[in-house]
Design a protein around this motif. Structure first.
Motif, PDB file in Angstrom:
ATOM      1  N   ALA A  21       0.573  -1.099  -0.180  1.00  0.00           N
ATOM      2  CA  ALA A  21      -0.070  -0.082  -0.037  1.00  0.00           C
ATOM      3  C   ALA A  21       1.019   1.244   0.005  1.00  0.00           C
ATOM      4  O   ALA A  21       1.897   1.362   0.819  1.00  0.00           O
ATOM      5  CB  ALA A  21      -0.812   0.040   1.234  1.00  0.00           C
ATOM      6  N   TYR A  22       0.439   2.308  -0.715  1.00  0.00           N
ATOM      7  CA  TYR A  22       1.340   3.589  -1.011  1.00  0.00           C
ATOM      8  C   TYR A  22       0.531   4.669  -1.165  1.00  0.00           C
ATOM      9  O   TYR A  22      -0.659   4.627  -1.557  1.00  0.00           O
ATOM     10  CB  TYR A  22       2.059   3.244  -2.111  1.00  0.00           C
ATOM     11  CG  TYR A  22       2.910   1.863  -2.398  1.00  0.00           C
ATOM     12  CD1 TYR A  22       4.261   1.953  -1.550  1.00  0.00           C
ATOM     13  CD2 TYR A  22       2.473   1.011  -2.882  1.00  0.00           C
ATOM     14  CE1 TYR A  22       5.013   0.849  -1.874  1.00  0.00           C
ATOM     15  CE2 TYR A  22       3.279  -0.237  -2.945  1.00  0.00           C
ATOM     16  CZ  TYR A  22       4.476  -0.313  -2.359  1.00  0.00           C
ATOM     17  OH  TYR A  22       5.374  -1.496  -2.266  1.00  0.00           O
ATOM     18  N   PHE A  23       1.068   5.576  -0.739  1.00  0.00           N
ATOM     19  CA  PHE A  23       0.170   6.969  -1.022  1.00  0.00           C
ATOM     20  C   PHE A  23       0.698   7.197  -2.524  1.00  0.00           C
ATOM     21  O   PHE A  23       1.924   6.550  -3.057  1.00  0.00           O
ATOM     22  CB  PHE A  23       1.122   8.269  -0.291  1.00  0.00           C
ATOM     23  CG  PHE A  23       0.783   8.387   1.261  1.00  0.00           C
ATOM     24  CD1 PHE A  23      -0.559   8.371   1.689  1.00  0.00           C
ATOM     25  CD2 PHE A  23       1.696   8.258   2.147  1.00  0.00           C
ATOM     26  CE1 PHE A  23      -0.824   8.625   3.103  1.00  0.00           C
ATOM     27  CE2 PHE A  23       1.393   8.274   3.305  1.00  0.00           C
ATOM     28  CZ  PHE A  23       0.036   8.326   3.996  1.00  0.00           C
ATOM     29  N   VAL A  24      -0.266   7.870  -3.323  1.00  0.00           N
ATOM     30  CA  VAL A  24       0.172   8.164  -4.654  1.00  0.00           C
ATOM     31  C   VAL A  24      -0.712   9.188  -5.107  1.00  0.00           C
ATOM     32  O   VAL A  24      -1.527   9.811  -4.587  1.00  0.00           O
ATOM     33  CB  VAL A  24      -0.457   6.880  -5.440  1.00  0.00           C
ATOM     34  CG1 VAL A  24      -1.944   6.705  -5.646  1.00  0.00           C
ATOM     35  CG2 VAL A  24       0.147   6.808  -6.710  1.00  0.00           C
ATOM     36  N   GLY A  25      -0.229   9.721  -6.252  1.00  0.00           N
ATOM     37  CA  GLY A  25      -1.005  10.931  -6.886  1.00  0.00           C
ATOM     38  C   GLY A  25      -0.548  12.285  -6.550  1.00  0.00           C
ATOM     39  O   GLY A  25       0.453  12.559  -6.200  1.00  0.00           O
ATOM     40  N   ILE A  42      -4.503   6.230  -1.879  1.00  0.00           N
ATOM     41  CA  ILE A  42      -3.640   5.125  -1.551  1.00  0.00           C
ATOM     42  C   ILE A  42      -4.086   4.237  -2.591  1.00  0.00           C
ATOM     43  O   ILE A  42      -5.066   3.900  -2.836  1.00  0.00           O
ATOM     44  CB  ILE A  42      -4.066   4.723  -0.140  1.00  0.00           C
ATOM     45  CG1 ILE A  42      -3.402   5.599   1.014  1.00  0.00           C
ATOM     46  CG2 ILE A  42      -3.436   3.316  -0.052  1.00  0.00           C
ATOM     47  CD1 ILE A  42      -3.844   5.293   2.162  1.00  0.00           C
ATOM     48  N   THR A  43      -2.901   3.594  -3.040  1.00  0.00           N
ATOM     49  CA  THR A  43      -3.071   2.583  -3.952  1.00  0.00           C
ATOM     50  C   THR A  43      -2.492   1.298  -3.316  1.00  0.00           C
ATOM     51  O   THR A  43      -1.586   1.446  -2.500  1.00  0.00           O
ATOM     52  CB  THR A  43      -2.165   2.870  -5.396  1.00  0.00           C
ATOM     53  OG1 THR A  43      -2.583   1.525  -6.190  1.00  0.00           O
ATOM     54  CG2 THR A  43      -0.857   2.649  -5.246  1.00  0.00           C
ATOM     55  N   THR A  44      -3.242  -0.077  -3.599  1.00  0.00           N
ATOM     56  CA  THR A  44      -2.903  -1.052  -2.889  1.00  0.00           C
ATOM     57  C   THR A  44      -3.021  -2.266  -3.669  1.00  0.00           C
ATOM     58  O   THR A  44      -3.648  -2.365  -4.689  1.00  0.00           O
ATOM     59  CB  THR A  44      -3.737  -1.242  -1.513  1.00  0.00           C
ATOM     60  OG1 THR A  44      -3.527  -2.425  -0.587  1.00  0.00           O
ATOM     61  CG2 THR A  44      -5.239  -1.207  -1.769  1.00  0.00           C
ATOM     62  N   SER A  45      -2.369  -3.449  -3.103  1.00  0.00           N
ATOM     63  CA  SER A  45      -2.692  -4.685  -3.776  1.00  0.00           C
ATOM     64  C   SER A  45      -3.795  -5.371  -3.295  1.00  0.00           C
ATOM     65  O   SER A  45      -4.373  -6.478  -3.691  1.00  0.00           O
ATOM     66  CB  SER A  45      -1.228  -5.585  -3.454  1.00  0.00           C
ATOM     67  OG  SER A  45      -1.279  -5.957  -2.135  1.00  0.00           O
ATOM     68  N   GLU A  78      -9.230   7.797   0.184  1.00  0.00           N
ATOM     69  CA  GLU A  78      -9.371   6.732  -0.977  1.00  0.00           C
ATOM     70  C   GLU A  78      -8.491   5.679  -1.132  1.00  0.00           C
ATOM     71  O   GLU A  78      -7.326   6.068  -1.168  1.00  0.00           O
ATOM     72  CB  GLU A  78      -9.656   7.931  -2.221  1.00  0.00           C
ATOM     73  CG  GLU A  78     -10.596   7.139  -3.153  1.00  0.00           C
ATOM     74  CD  GLU A  78     -10.955   8.194  -4.410  1.00  0.00           C
ATOM     75  OE1 GLU A  78     -10.269   8.409  -5.451  1.00  0.00           O
ATOM     76  OE2 GLU A  78     -11.996   8.868  -4.203  1.00  0.00           O
ATOM     77  N   VAL A  79      -9.114   4.809  -1.393  1.00  0.00           N
ATOM     78  CA  VAL A  79      -8.237   3.427  -1.448  1.00  0.00           C
ATOM     79  C   VAL A  79      -8.528   2.843  -2.717  1.00  0.00           C
ATOM     80  O   VAL A  79      -9.733   2.340  -2.884  1.00  0.00           O
ATOM     81  CB  VAL A  79      -8.308   2.573  -0.151  1.00  0.00           C
ATOM     82  CG1 VAL A  79      -7.260   1.387  -0.438  1.00  0.00           C
ATOM     83  CG2 VAL A  79      -7.948   3.264   1.137  1.00  0.00           C
ATOM     84  N   ASN A 115       2.055  12.624 -11.444  1.00  0.00           N
ATOM     85  CA  ASN A 115       0.883  11.960 -10.864  1.00  0.00           C
ATOM     86  C   ASN A 115       1.201  10.771 -10.589  1.00  0.00           C
ATOM     87  O   ASN A 115       0.357   9.735 -10.175  1.00  0.00           O
ATOM     88  CB  ASN A 115      -0.344  12.218 -11.335  1.00  0.00           C
ATOM     89  CG  ASN A 115      -0.706  13.753 -11.586  1.00  0.00           C
ATOM     90  OD1 ASN A 115      -0.214  14.588 -10.582  1.00  0.00           O
ATOM     91  ND2 ASN A 115      -1.573  14.281 -12.395  1.00  0.00           N
ATOM     92  N   ALA A 116       2.314  10.047 -11.066  1.00  0.00           N
ATOM     93  CA  ALA A 116       2.711   8.661 -11.063  1.00  0.00           C
ATOM     94  C   ALA A 116       3.656   8.193 -10.105  1.00  0.00           C
ATOM     95  O   ALA A 116       4.419   7.275 -10.350  1.00  0.00           O
ATOM     96  CB  ALA A 116       2.876   7.980 -12.277  1.00  0.00           C
TER      97      ALA A 116
END
Length: 385
Positions: A21-25, A42-45, A78-79, A115-116
């Protein structure tokens, strides 16, 4: 608890359960360049179902796209599950969304390199596309092939311009060329989405720079009803501080105001404001009387439009109105009829409007005897004629 702390707690829970899980954007981008953050992504597996099972309060914001909003107290986080997307079918939505276990694949589906960039809870960056370098160069660069990104969703053209306005960055040459090549596709985008991006653009600290780029790309020619703004190509836009002013300028320069107002998704209040501003500018209504009729907020819009059109730099002056409503006039239609001793008719309202205007403009004192004498003089002059 602040946004960063709320987001970190979400990362800790996901990581503790064995998921990436990571902060993103935008949150990562703005933090890296020292700008305040206003939301956390947040983006996550972890899949959406898993995310919802790990937290007490969640909102199924967009399950079809893998998005769940986790509430940490009153703070929304937001995840979204790592995902890849197929080709887009309507210049907005991908035909298919497929979850993946690869952060790299997820980052490569995004719009711009800045943003990536992902960041873990320890602050370590994961940047396979080179977004950090573009941040340092103050460049807006598409992820992958620019024409493909804009053909997938042409709104990204306006998003790029909005980021110019927000950040003051420059558009990378290939990205700019692709924007120009694909700009006609903006006509496929809903007015609601276009309006939202234009509103964000006006609110940016570097709006002038963004407008310069927009004119270089000839964007006004492909945004419905905005072609008339090309007459203002060389203007300074510093006077425009609210989106309604840009929309009113478009209305002022289009061929059919009623058609424009009906076509765009304006609220009832926005539509009325644009109509009023355009009418006042065409009629050259005095600013003081405009303030009396429509209030200070719209009067400030009117002032800014006049500054822009005439390219002036005159501070707004708060008007001290002698009355705020016709009911405050120390005379009435009944009194007028008694003084003049004529049958009632439309002439009374016409006279009242004239008196109202003169009082507002401080050309006539709001005193009963003064007003009565003015009415007698007006009637005498009318009789002499």
């Amino acid at each position: 608890m602040d946004l960063l702390a709320a987001g970190t707690s979400v990362l800790e829970t996901l990581n503790g359960a064995g998921y990436e899980a990571y902060f993103v954007g935008g949150m990562v981008r703005d933090r890296l360049i020292g700008r305040p953050i206003y939301d956390v992504d947040i983006t996550t597996s972890a899949t959406p179902d898993t995310v919802m099972s790990l937290f007490d309060k969640t909102i199924a914001t967009g399950l079809q796209h893998g998005t769940v909003t986790v509430m940490i107290g009153k703070i929304p986080v937001e995840v979204t599950t790592f995902r890849v997307e197929s080709h887009y079918i309507d210049y907005r939505r991908p035909k298919e969304v497929r979850f993946t276990r690869s952060l790299d694949e997820d980052l490569r589906r995004r719009d711009f390199t800045i943003n990536a960039i992902a960041m873990d809870r320890e602050g370590q960056l994961l940047d396979p596309i080179g977004g950090r370098e573009d941040l340092e160069k103050s460049l807006i660069v598409c992820v992958g092939k620019p024409t493909e990104r804009f053909q997938e969703d042409p709104l990204r053209i306006l998003r790029g311009i909005r980021f110019v306005s927000k950040l003051g960055f420059s558009l990378e040459a290939e990205t700019l060329a692709a924007m120009i090549e694909t700009k006609e596709l903006l006509q496929q985008i809903s007015m609601e989405r276009v309006k939202k991006e234009l509103e964000g653009m006006v609110k940016g600290d570097f709006f002038q720079k963004a407008m310069n780029d927009a004119y270089e790309m000839d964007l006004m020619s492909v945004i419905p009803f905005f072609n008339g703004l090309n007459k203002y190509r060389q203007r300074c836009y510093e006077a425009i501080t609210h989106p309604i002013i840009l929309f009113a300028l478009a209305g002022l320069t289009c061929d059919n105001l009623a058609e424009y107002l009906a076509a765009w998704p304006f609220s009832r209040v926005e539509r009325k404001c644009i109509e009023v501003l355009c009418h006042a500018l065409n009629q050259e209504v005095d600013p003081t009387y405009f303030t009396y009729l429509y209030g200070e907020e719209w009067a400030r819009f009117y002032h800014q439009m006049k500054l822009f059109i005439h390219q002036e730099n005159v501070p707004y002056q708060v008007v001290d109105l002698p009355i705020s409503d016709r009911r405050e006039l120390l005379i009435s239609g009944k009194v007028i009829a008694e003084v003049i001793q004529r049958p009632k008719g439309p002439w009374i309202q016409e006279l009242l409007r004239k008196i109202e205007y003169l009082v507002v403009m401080n050309q006539l004192k709001n005193e009963k005897e003064t007003l009565i004498q003015y009415i007698k003089n007006e009637m005498e002059e009318a009789d002499d004629e």
